[in-house]
Structures are given as C-alpha cells and as structure tokens.
Motif scaffolding. Structure first.
Motif, PDB file in Angstrom:
ATOM      1  N   GLY A   1       0.954  -1.285   0.117  1.00  0.00           N
ATOM      2  CA  GLY A   1       0.201  -0.163   0.019  1.00  0.00           C
ATOM      3  C   GLY A   1       0.820   1.259   0.040  1.00  0.00           C
ATOM      4  O   GLY A   1       1.834   1.425  -0.773  1.00  0.00           O
ATOM      5  N   LYS A   2       0.475   2.068   0.902  1.00  0.00           N
ATOM      6  CA  LYS A   2       1.167   3.690   0.885  1.00  0.00           C
ATOM      7  C   LYS A   2       2.746   3.452   1.082  1.00  0.00           C
ATOM      8  O   LYS A   2       3.486   3.907   0.545  1.00  0.00           O
ATOM      9  CB  LYS A   2       0.529   4.296   2.076  1.00  0.00           C
ATOM     10  CG  LYS A   2       1.023   5.713   2.059  1.00  0.00           C
ATOM     11  CD  LYS A   2       0.392   6.729   3.261  1.00  0.00           C
ATOM     12  CE  LYS A   2       0.912   7.814   3.420  1.00  0.00           C
ATOM     13  NZ  LYS A   2       0.168   8.816   4.466  1.00  0.00           N
ATOM     14  N   LYS A   3       2.919   2.429   2.029  1.00  0.00           N
ATOM     15  CA  LYS A   3       4.632   2.447   2.304  1.00  0.00           C
ATOM     16  C   LYS A   3       5.422   1.709   1.027  1.00  0.00           C
ATOM     17  O   LYS A   3       6.312   2.370   0.778  1.00  0.00           O
ATOM     18  CB  LYS A   3       4.879   1.501   3.479  1.00  0.00           C
ATOM     19  CG  LYS A   3       4.045   1.690   5.015  1.00  0.00           C
ATOM     20  CD  LYS A   3       5.098   2.829   5.206  1.00  0.00           C
ATOM     21  CE  LYS A   3       4.866   3.407   6.809  1.00  0.00           C
ATOM     22  NZ  LYS A   3       5.680   4.863   6.893  1.00  0.00           N
ATOM     23  N   THR A   4       4.753   0.977   0.348  1.00  0.00           N
ATOM     24  CA  THR A   4       5.356   0.608  -0.928  1.00  0.00           C
ATOM     25  C   THR A   4       5.312   1.764  -1.688  1.00  0.00           C
ATOM     26  O   THR A   4       6.555   1.852  -2.414  1.00  0.00           O
ATOM     27  CB  THR A   4       4.354  -0.612  -1.721  1.00  0.00           C
ATOM     28  OG1 THR A   4       4.467  -1.760  -0.766  1.00  0.00           O
ATOM     29  CG2 THR A   4       5.179  -1.014  -3.084  1.00  0.00           C
ATOM     30  N   ALA A   5       4.250   2.530  -2.001  1.00  0.00           N
ATOM     31  CA  ALA A   5       4.338   3.782  -3.010  1.00  0.00           C
ATOM     32  C   ALA A   5       5.588   4.613  -2.403  1.00  0.00           C
ATOM     33  O   ALA A   5       6.163   5.022  -3.308  1.00  0.00           O
ATOM     34  CB  ALA A   5       2.940   4.322  -2.988  1.00  0.00           C
ATOM     35  N   GLU A   6       5.700   4.825  -1.283  1.00  0.00           N
ATOM     36  CA  GLU A   6       6.671   5.705  -0.594  1.00  0.00           C
ATOM     37  C   GLU A   6       8.270   5.113  -1.035  1.00  0.00           C
ATOM     38  O   GLU A   6       8.959   5.991  -1.375  1.00  0.00           O
ATOM     39  CB  GLU A   6       6.578   6.253   0.773  1.00  0.00           C
ATOM     40  CG  GLU A   6       5.375   6.824   1.054  1.00  0.00           C
ATOM     41  CD  GLU A   6       5.177   7.021   2.489  1.00  0.00           C
ATOM     42  OE1 GLU A   6       5.787   6.642   3.290  1.00  0.00           O
ATOM     43  OE2 GLU A   6       4.152   7.839   3.006  1.00  0.00           O
ATOM     44  N   TYR A   7       8.294   4.234  -0.963  1.00  0.00           N
ATOM     45  CA  TYR A   7       9.552   3.057  -1.180  1.00  0.00           C
ATOM     46  C   TYR A   7      10.006   3.233  -2.569  1.00  0.00           C
ATOM     47  O   TYR A   7      11.183   3.668  -2.931  1.00  0.00           O
ATOM     48  CB  TYR A   7       9.600   1.838  -0.779  1.00  0.00           C
ATOM     49  CG  TYR A   7      10.683   1.105  -0.880  1.00  0.00           C
ATOM     50  CD1 TYR A   7      11.755   1.194  -0.222  1.00  0.00           C
ATOM     51  CD2 TYR A   7      10.732   0.066  -2.023  1.00  0.00           C
ATOM     52  CE1 TYR A   7      12.879   0.515  -0.299  1.00  0.00           C
ATOM     53  CE2 TYR A   7      11.947  -0.509  -2.120  1.00  0.00           C
ATOM     54  CZ  TYR A   7      12.913  -0.426  -1.305  1.00  0.00           C
ATOM     55  OH  TYR A   7      14.122  -1.055  -1.568  1.00  0.00           O
ATOM     56  N   LEU A   8       8.754   2.913  -3.571  1.00  0.00           N
ATOM     57  CA  LEU A   8       9.281   3.031  -5.001  1.00  0.00           C
ATOM     58  C   LEU A   8       9.432   4.561  -5.226  1.00  0.00           C
ATOM     59  O   LEU A   8      10.354   4.871  -6.200  1.00  0.00           O
ATOM     60  CB  LEU A   8       8.130   2.701  -5.786  1.00  0.00           C
ATOM     61  CG  LEU A   8       7.870   1.211  -5.558  1.00  0.00           C
ATOM     62  CD1 LEU A   8       6.482   0.668  -6.446  1.00  0.00           C
ATOM     63  CD2 LEU A   8       9.005   0.147  -6.255  1.00  0.00           C
ATOM     64  N   ASP A   9       8.717   5.782  -4.677  1.00  0.00           N
ATOM     65  CA  ASP A   9       9.015   6.977  -4.962  1.00  0.00           C
ATOM     66  C   ASP A   9      10.267   7.535  -4.533  1.00  0.00           C
ATOM     67  O   ASP A   9      11.098   8.063  -5.382  1.00  0.00           O
ATOM     68  CB  ASP A   9       7.958   7.855  -4.470  1.00  0.00           C
ATOM     69  CG  ASP A   9       8.001   9.442  -4.729  1.00  0.00           C
ATOM     70  OD1 ASP A   9       7.759   9.547  -5.940  1.00  0.00           O
ATOM     71  OD2 ASP A   9       8.346  10.271  -3.955  1.00  0.00           O
ATOM     72  N   SER A  10      10.981   6.896  -3.571  1.00  0.00           N
ATOM     73  CA  SER A  10      12.159   7.273  -2.908  1.00  0.00           C
ATOM     74  C   SER A  10      13.409   6.879  -3.883  1.00  0.00           C
ATOM     75  O   SER A  10      14.258   7.295  -4.077  1.00  0.00           O
ATOM     76  CB  SER A  10      12.237   6.729  -1.578  1.00  0.00           C
ATOM     77  OG  SER A  10      12.274   5.364  -1.425  1.00  0.00           O
ATOM     78  N   ILE A  11      13.141   5.673  -4.343  1.00  0.00           N
ATOM     79  CA  ILE A  11      14.037   4.914  -5.221  1.00  0.00           C
ATOM     80  C   ILE A  11      14.249   5.607  -6.694  1.00  0.00           C
ATOM     81  O   ILE A  11      15.215   6.159  -6.943  1.00  0.00           O
ATOM     82  CB  ILE A  11      13.623   3.606  -5.613  1.00  0.00           C
ATOM     83  CG1 ILE A  11      13.863   2.687  -4.228  1.00  0.00           C
ATOM     84  CG2 ILE A  11      14.749   2.865  -6.714  1.00  0.00           C
ATOM     85  CD1 ILE A  11      13.564   1.265  -4.484  1.00  0.00           C
ATOM     86  N   MET A  12      13.057   6.180  -7.085  1.00  0.00           N
ATOM     87  CA  MET A  12      12.954   6.697  -8.222  1.00  0.00           C
ATOM     88  C   MET A  12      13.661   8.216  -8.334  1.00  0.00           C
ATOM     89  O   MET A  12      14.313   8.902  -8.916  1.00  0.00           O
ATOM     90  CB  MET A  12      11.483   6.954  -8.806  1.00  0.00           C
ATOM     91  CG  MET A  12      10.987   5.899  -9.451  1.00  0.00           C
ATOM     92  SD  MET A  12      11.840   5.067 -10.785  1.00  0.00           S
ATOM     93  CE  MET A  12      12.040   6.564 -11.767  1.00  0.00           C
ATOM     94  N   SER A  13      13.371   8.714  -7.204  1.00  0.00           N
ATOM     95  CA  SER A  13      14.231  10.128  -6.795  1.00  0.00           C
ATOM     96  C   SER A  13      15.375   9.962  -6.739  1.00  0.00           C
ATOM     97  O   SER A  13      16.172  10.667  -7.122  1.00  0.00           O
ATOM     98  CB  SER A  13      13.668  10.695  -5.367  1.00  0.00           C
ATOM     99  OG  SER A  13      12.057  10.995  -5.601  1.00  0.00           O
ATOM    100  N   ARG A  14      16.063   8.902  -6.176  1.00  0.00           N
ATOM    101  CA  ARG A  14      17.555   8.646  -5.877  1.00  0.00           C
ATOM    102  C   ARG A  14      18.204   8.356  -7.380  1.00  0.00           C
ATOM    103  O   ARG A  14      19.191   9.129  -7.786  1.00  0.00           O
ATOM    104  CB  ARG A  14      17.901   7.635  -5.091  1.00  0.00           C
ATOM    105  CG  ARG A  14      17.355   8.110  -3.582  1.00  0.00           C
ATOM    106  CD  ARG A  14      17.382   6.749  -2.774  1.00  0.00           C
ATOM    107  NE  ARG A  14      17.098   7.112  -1.306  1.00  0.00           N
ATOM    108  CZ  ARG A  14      17.036   6.365  -0.285  1.00  0.00           C
ATOM    109  NH1 ARG A  14      17.434   4.881  -0.634  1.00  0.00           N
ATOM    110  NH2 ARG A  14      16.669   6.493   0.882  1.00  0.00           N
TER     111      ARG A  14
END
Length: 449
Positions: A358-371
C-alpha cells in the motif's frame, strides 16, 4: 567466426529473412523519396536553403531527422517529426484528461482510437508547418537569388504535396512495424540520422588531412575523435539500459491441485525513465530566443538574444543543461506512478520484502525513483551538451552532432530495440543469441521518443 554463423542463422529463418528484406525495401523507398524535389524548385533554390540549414541549429536538427530531405526541398521535407509532435501531444493529454486516460485503459480498441486522433492531429500540424516551410524557403531563395514570389495557390498545392509525403512516411513506418523489424517510426528516424553520418565522417576526415584548410592535429586527432565517439556511444548505451531492479515476492495460492504465485520477480526502474523527452522539451524552449532574434532582424542579435541564440555559447548550454535536469524530473513524475504500481502489486498479492503493502510501498518506490533520477538526469544533460564541447575542440558542426544529443540517444535506443527483436527470433528457433553472454535489453517503450 561467431558473427558469420549468426548471419547464417538469421538468413536460415524464413520469417526473419522476409522481415529484414521488407524493411530494407521500404527504407529504400523512403530514401529515394528524399531526393524527389518539390515542383518548381531549381538547383539554385536548393543551394540557398542548404546554406540556411547549415547556419541554423533548429533547421540543422530538422534536416538530420529528415535524412537531408529538409535541405533538399523534397516531398518528404517535413519528415516524420509532425507525427512525433502529435504523438507527444496525445500522450500528454492522456496524463491530464480523464477521457484520454479512459481510452488508454480500454486496451486495443482504446489504442486504435488514440492512434486515429494522432493521425488527425498530424494532418492539422502538417497544414500549419507546410506553409511555414514554404514561406521560409521563399524568403531564403529571394535573399540569395531573387527568386519569384510564390502565390497562394502554389503554396496550397505544395502544402498538399508535403502533407501527403509525411503521411506516406508514416504509412511506411507502420508497414515496417507490421511486416518488418523494429518500431517503424523509430526506424525511419534512425535511417534519417545514419544517412548523414557518412558525409559528416568523410568531411571530418578530409579536413584533418595535411594541407587541408584549417587542418589541426592531423589524422591522429581524427583517430582520437573516433575513439571518443565510441566511448560516448558506450555511455549512451549504459544510460538507455541502466535499471534498478526492485525485488517483488508474490504470495502462494493453491487452486485445486495447482499452485500459483510464490515466485520472486523484479520491477526494472529505469535510470532514465524519461528517454529523450526532456531534451525535446528543452530544445523547444531554447529555440524561442533564436526565433525571436530572427523576427527582430539585426537589432535582436546582441545582448540577451545573442547569448541565447549561440548554440555553442556558455549561457545557452548552461540553461539548456538545467532545463533538461528539470524536465527529466517532471516527465518522470508524470509517467512513473508509484501509487498505481503499489496498488497493482497489492491486487496481485505481491509485496516488496521488508516493505508494507500500500502506501509504504508507494513511498518506497518513489524514494528509489528520486535517487536514481538524479544521476540519470545529470548524465542526460551531459550527453545533450556534448556536441557543444565537440565543436569547442574544433570538430565540424555536422560530425559534432553525433557526439550526443537527441540523435545519439535515438540511434542507440532504436538499434538496441531492433537487435532485441532479431535475438528473440533467433532464441525462438533455438539458435544462440547475438551476444555470447546475456541478452540484449531494448527500451521498454519501443518508441522514437
């Protein structure tokens, strides 16, 4: 040798052989059409237009993508770029308008509707670009040779020919996609870019020969240029294929006597998810000062306009680099949607080990894409401004274009896609692939942009 054996294997597969021959035949038709000049255009007019395209960065870019048809005043002068422009507009509309988003989710029927809208928009763009091209041709010819004025009906007649030529190129691209090898539209652009390479390479070689006008460095410098070009191409391949694999575990499900799921897969997040789109957007903005300077005449060639009209200047390339980095983040943000990826993963009983669904997975993927987007955007910006560095070190204008920018990224991406399709045919018929170790990875989009 392995290469000769691979060629034999390719020729042995009847379907692959037919697809390659069809592709070559359609490409030959396209190249012949690039030399069919518009009615009423004389050789003196072509010289005037050729001199103009050699001086203008925008015109030179259009001439490269059209394989020289732009400077030849050919029936294919407008090339495939109007279709690319229409495709980009439809793609952007699909991100902001719910009706277009709905069509994108309707599968094959929705794709056909969007394709039809793209064709309609292409015709509209052609009807606007055709007269603009002809008026520009008339201005250049009048300034150089004092040529005759084109009347309204002449411009209308030639606009129809130009529009028909571009639509025919689009049809050729679709036929290559259906019956040939690779993405047809991308392949048409690839052929246009490669068509300029032999002439640019020969000119650079002769300019480095001892005794040539302005010769510097001799043949040793030419060899160094070839080595640097190879190194830049390798870097572009790494940029196109660079991915960050995120592991995804799927829960086991037992239905009857069969077990489903339970396997670990990976989500390949691309380092450069935006492709060449940031460069295209940045170029569109950077050409505005050049256009305004052209309308302003001699008064607009100093100060601000002069700084941003010089494609080899420091300020032009600095702002160009910053825009590419910014547009890379922008385009990645609207195309890669971590929230939707997390929802699809949860719906299919998948999860990232150590991360809550859910939300935690979306935040995790978003942080990877930002990096990973930061180094990708910086590398993309460097590749885009490399032609300016090449020109700074004395490389000719035509040859410098192959050291980076949109042309190099499209060339690398399309070649990888085409080789991947050839390799898939070989593997399907139980032959070895094109590479000794591993498989060729093409772009996920398979498009020209």
């Amino acid at each position: 040798m392995r290469f000769i054996q691979t060629i034999r294997n390719i020729w042995t597969i009847e379907e692959l052989r037919k697809r390659i021959l069809v592709t070559l035949m359609l490409v030959l038709v396209y190249r012949l059409g690039c030399y069919v000049v518009l009615p009423g255009i004389s050789p003196e007019d072509l010289d005037a237009l050729s001199n103009f395209t050699n001086k203008s960065g925008l015109m030179q870019l259009l001439d490269m993508f059209s394989g020289g048809a732009f400077s030849q005043a050919s029936i294919f002068a407008l090339g495939i770029m109007p279709y690319i422009t229409a495709s980009i507009v439809i793609q952007l509309l699909g991100m902001v308008l719910p009706s277009f988003q709905k069509m994108q989710r309707e599968g094959e029927s929705g794709r056909q509707k969007l394709s039809q809208y793209t064709r309609y928009l292409t015709v509209l763009i052609l009807l606007l670009q055709g007269p603009a091209y002809l008026v520009n041709l008339q201005v250049q010819v009048s300034a150089a040779t004092g040529g005759a004025h084109m009347g309204f009906w002449t411009i209308a007649f030639l606009t129809v020919i130009l529009a028909a030529g571009s639509m025919f190129i689009m049809w050729l691209g679709e036929r290559i996609t259906d019956r040939g090898i690779g993405n047809g539209i991308s392949f048409i652009i690839l052929v246009g870019i490669i068509a300029r390479l032999p002439g640019a390479l020969f000119y650079e070689f002769t300019s480095r020969l001892p005794g040539a006008t302005g010769s510097q460095g001799g043949l040793i410098m030419f060899v160094v240029e070839i080595i640097l070009l190879f190194a830049v191409t390798v870097g572009a391949v790494l940029l196109v294929q660079g991915t960050r694999k995120v592991p995804v575990q799927y829960a086991k499900r037992i239905v009857g006597n069969r077990q489903y799921g339970g396997a670990r897969q990976y989500i390949p997040l691309k380092v450069n998810a935006a492709g060449v789109m940031p460069i295209i957007f940045a170029q569109a903005i950077m050409f505005i000062p050049i256009t305004l300077a052209g309308f302003g005449g001699s008064e607009g060639t100093s100060g601000f306009y002069a700084a941003f009209s010089d494609i080899n200047g420091f300020w032009y390339n600095l702002v160009y680099f910053i825009l590419i980095v910014a547009f890379t983040y922008f385009y990645t943000a609207i195309t890669v949607r971590p929230t939707q990826m997390a929802e699809d993963m949860k719906r299919n009983n998948g999860f990232i080990p150590g991360v809550k669904p859910g939300k935690k997975t979306a935040e995790y993927l978003d942080s990877i894409m930002s990096r990973i987007t930061l180094p990708g955007s910086l590398f993309l910006g460097i590749v885009a401004i490399l032609p300016a560095f090449a020109r700074f070190f004395g490389i000719s204008q035509n040859f410098a274009q192959f050291f980076g920018g949109t042309s190099l990224l499209i060339l690398v991406g399309v070649v990888l896609d085409t080789l991947q399709q050839i390799e898939s045919h070989l593997m399907m018929h139980h032959y070895d692939g094109l590479m000794k170790d591993g498989k060729i990875k093409g772009r996920t989009t398979g498009s020209a942009y």
